[in-house]
Scaffold this motif. Structure first.
Motif, PDB file in Angstrom:
ATOM      1  N   GLU A  35       9.440   0.917  -3.144  1.00  0.00           N
ATOM      2  CA  GLU A  35      10.299   1.716  -4.025  1.00  0.00           C
ATOM      3  C   GLU A  35       9.974   3.197  -3.909  1.00  0.00           C
ATOM      4  OE1 GLU A  35      10.609   0.454  -8.117  1.00  0.00           O
ATOM      5  OE2 GLU A  35      10.373  -1.636  -7.512  1.00  0.00           O
ATOM      6  N   ILE A  36       8.684   3.524  -3.811  1.00  0.00           N
ATOM      7  CA  ILE A  36       8.259   4.919  -3.773  1.00  0.00           C
ATOM      8  C   ILE A  36       8.491   5.549  -2.407  1.00  0.00           C
ATOM      9  CG2 ILE A  36       6.221   6.432  -3.887  1.00  0.00           C
ATOM     10  CD1 ILE A  36       5.140   4.505  -6.063  1.00  0.00           C
ATOM     11  N   CYS A  37       8.204   4.817  -1.338  1.00  0.00           N
ATOM     12  CA  CYS A  37       8.261   5.402   0.004  1.00  0.00           C
ATOM     13  C   CYS A  37       8.796   4.399   1.033  1.00  0.00           C
ATOM     14  CB  CYS A  37       6.867   5.897   0.393  1.00  0.00           C
ATOM     15  SG  CYS A  37       6.857   6.901   1.882  1.00  0.00           S
ATOM     16  N   PRO A  38      10.102   4.098   0.983  1.00  0.00           N
ATOM     17  CA  PRO A  38      10.676   3.134   1.924  1.00  0.00           C
ATOM     18  C   PRO A  38      10.683   3.624   3.372  1.00  0.00           C
ATOM     19  CG  PRO A  38      12.403   4.192   0.641  1.00  0.00           C
ATOM     20  CD  PRO A  38      11.089   4.626   0.044  1.00  0.00           C
ATOM     21  N   GLU A  39      10.439   4.926   3.564  1.00  0.00           N
ATOM     22  CA  GLU A  39      10.370   5.454   4.925  1.00  0.00           C
ATOM     23  C   GLU A  39       9.142   4.908   5.665  1.00  0.00           C
ATOM     24  OE1 GLU A  39      12.121   8.441   2.109  1.00  0.00           O
ATOM     25  OE2 GLU A  39      10.201   7.398   2.184  1.00  0.00           O
ATOM     26  N   VAL A  40       8.126   4.488   4.915  1.00  0.00           N
ATOM     27  CA  VAL A  40       6.864   4.046   5.513  1.00  0.00           C
ATOM     28  C   VAL A  40       6.583   2.568   5.254  1.00  0.00           C
ATOM     29  CG1 VAL A  40       4.350   4.408   5.513  1.00  0.00           C
ATOM     30  CG2 VAL A  40       5.897   6.370   5.366  1.00  0.00           C
ATOM     31  N   PHE A  41       6.935   2.077   4.055  1.00  0.00           N
ATOM     32  CA  PHE A  41       6.579   0.720   3.659  1.00  0.00           C
ATOM     33  C   PHE A  41       7.814  -0.171   3.538  1.00  0.00           C
ATOM     34  CE2 PHE A  41       3.567   3.738   1.763  1.00  0.00           C
ATOM     35  CZ  PHE A  41       2.395   3.316   2.380  1.00  0.00           C
ATOM     36  N   HIS A  42       7.607  -1.454   3.793  1.00  0.00           N
ATOM     37  CA  HIS A  42       8.661  -2.450   3.590  1.00  0.00           C
ATOM     38  C   HIS A  42       7.993  -3.769   3.258  1.00  0.00           C
ATOM     39  CE1 HIS A  42       8.514  -4.834   7.469  1.00  0.00           C
ATOM     40  NE2 HIS A  42       7.627  -3.883   7.678  1.00  0.00           N
ATOM     41  N   ALA A  87       3.930   8.693   0.771  1.00  0.00           N
ATOM     42  CA  ALA A  87       2.896   7.730   1.154  1.00  0.00           C
ATOM     43  C   ALA A  87       1.659   7.885   0.275  1.00  0.00           C
ATOM     44  CB  ALA A  87       2.549   7.896   2.629  1.00  0.00           C
ATOM     45  N   VAL A  88       1.278   9.118   0.003  1.00  0.00           N
ATOM     46  CA  VAL A  88       0.122   9.374  -0.869  1.00  0.00           C
ATOM     47  C   VAL A  88       0.427   8.906  -2.291  1.00  0.00           C
ATOM     48  CG1 VAL A  88      -1.313  11.170  -1.898  1.00  0.00           C
ATOM     49  CG2 VAL A  88      -0.801  11.234   0.545  1.00  0.00           C
ATOM     50  N   THR A  89       1.633   9.149  -2.767  1.00  0.00           N
ATOM     51  CA  THR A  89       2.019   8.693  -4.105  1.00  0.00           C
ATOM     52  C   THR A  89       1.989   7.170  -4.171  1.00  0.00           C
ATOM     53  OG1 THR A  89       3.388  10.650  -4.462  1.00  0.00           O
ATOM     54  CG2 THR A  89       3.855   8.743  -5.854  1.00  0.00           C
ATOM     55  N   ALA A  90       2.446   6.504  -3.123  1.00  0.00           N
ATOM     56  CA  ALA A  90       2.400   5.040  -3.073  1.00  0.00           C
ATOM     57  C   ALA A  90       0.950   4.558  -3.132  1.00  0.00           C
ATOM     58  CB  ALA A  90       3.085   4.525  -1.815  1.00  0.00           C
ATOM     59  N   GLN A  91       0.068   5.224  -2.401  1.00  0.00           N
ATOM     60  CA  GLN A  91      -1.353   4.868  -2.433  1.00  0.00           C
ATOM     61  C   GLN A  91      -1.901   5.000  -3.848  1.00  0.00           C
ATOM     62  OE1 GLN A  91      -4.685   6.315   0.399  1.00  0.00           O
ATOM     63  NE2 GLN A  91      -4.649   7.801  -1.264  1.00  0.00           N
ATOM     64  N   GLU A  92      -1.604   6.106  -4.489  1.00  0.00           N
ATOM     65  CA  GLU A  92      -2.114   6.367  -5.841  1.00  0.00           C
ATOM     66  C   GLU A  92      -1.499   5.429  -6.882  1.00  0.00           C
ATOM     67  OE1 GLU A  92      -1.102  10.481  -6.177  1.00  0.00           O
ATOM     68  OE2 GLU A  92      -2.904  11.139  -5.088  1.00  0.00           O
ATOM     69  N   SER A  93      -0.307   4.916  -6.615  1.00  0.00           N
ATOM     70  CA  SER A  93       0.406   4.079  -7.572  1.00  0.00           C
ATOM     71  C   SER A  93       0.161   2.586  -7.385  1.00  0.00           C
ATOM     72  CB  SER A  93       1.912   4.336  -7.467  1.00  0.00           C
ATOM     73  OG  SER A  93       2.187   5.693  -7.718  1.00  0.00           O
ATOM     74  N   CYS A  94      -0.441   2.198  -6.287  1.00  0.00           N
ATOM     75  CA  CYS A  94      -0.664   0.773  -6.014  1.00  0.00           C
ATOM     76  C   CYS A  94      -1.569   0.177  -7.089  1.00  0.00           C
ATOM     77  CB  CYS A  94      -1.294   0.600  -4.636  1.00  0.00           C
ATOM     78  SG  CYS A  94      -1.616  -1.136  -4.224  1.00  0.00           S
ATOM     79  N   PRO A  95      -1.094  -0.855  -7.806  1.00  0.00           N
ATOM     80  CA  PRO A  95      -1.883  -1.408  -8.903  1.00  0.00           C
ATOM     81  C   PRO A  95      -3.154  -2.134  -8.461  1.00  0.00           C
ATOM     82  CG  PRO A  95       0.092  -2.717  -8.572  1.00  0.00           C
ATOM     83  CD  PRO A  95       0.205  -1.504  -7.675  1.00  0.00           C
TER      84      PRO A  95
END
Length: 62
Positions: free
Chosen positions: A18-25, A47-55
């Protein structure tokens, strides 16, 4: 910048996608996966925001 996911710890929440579909799927097995390495310059912040947001803190961006 390179993104990695420790897929053994992934809980399939989909937040990174949801945060970074350009990198993750979401992979065929239902776990998050990286589909763009190296991370494009315009997606680095996401990508950094996704890292920081990963529960479960299984995303590593370096």
């Amino acid at each position: 910048m390179i993104a990695k996911i420790d897929r053994d710890g992934c809980i399939s929440c989909g937040m990174c996608v949801e945060i970074c579909p350009e990198v993750f799927h979401m992979g065929d097995d239902g776990l998050a996966d990286v589909h763009q390495n190296p991370v494009p310059n315009e997606a680095e912040k996401g990508a950094v925001t996704a890292q920081e947001s990963c529960p479960v803190s299984v995303i590593h961006v370096e």
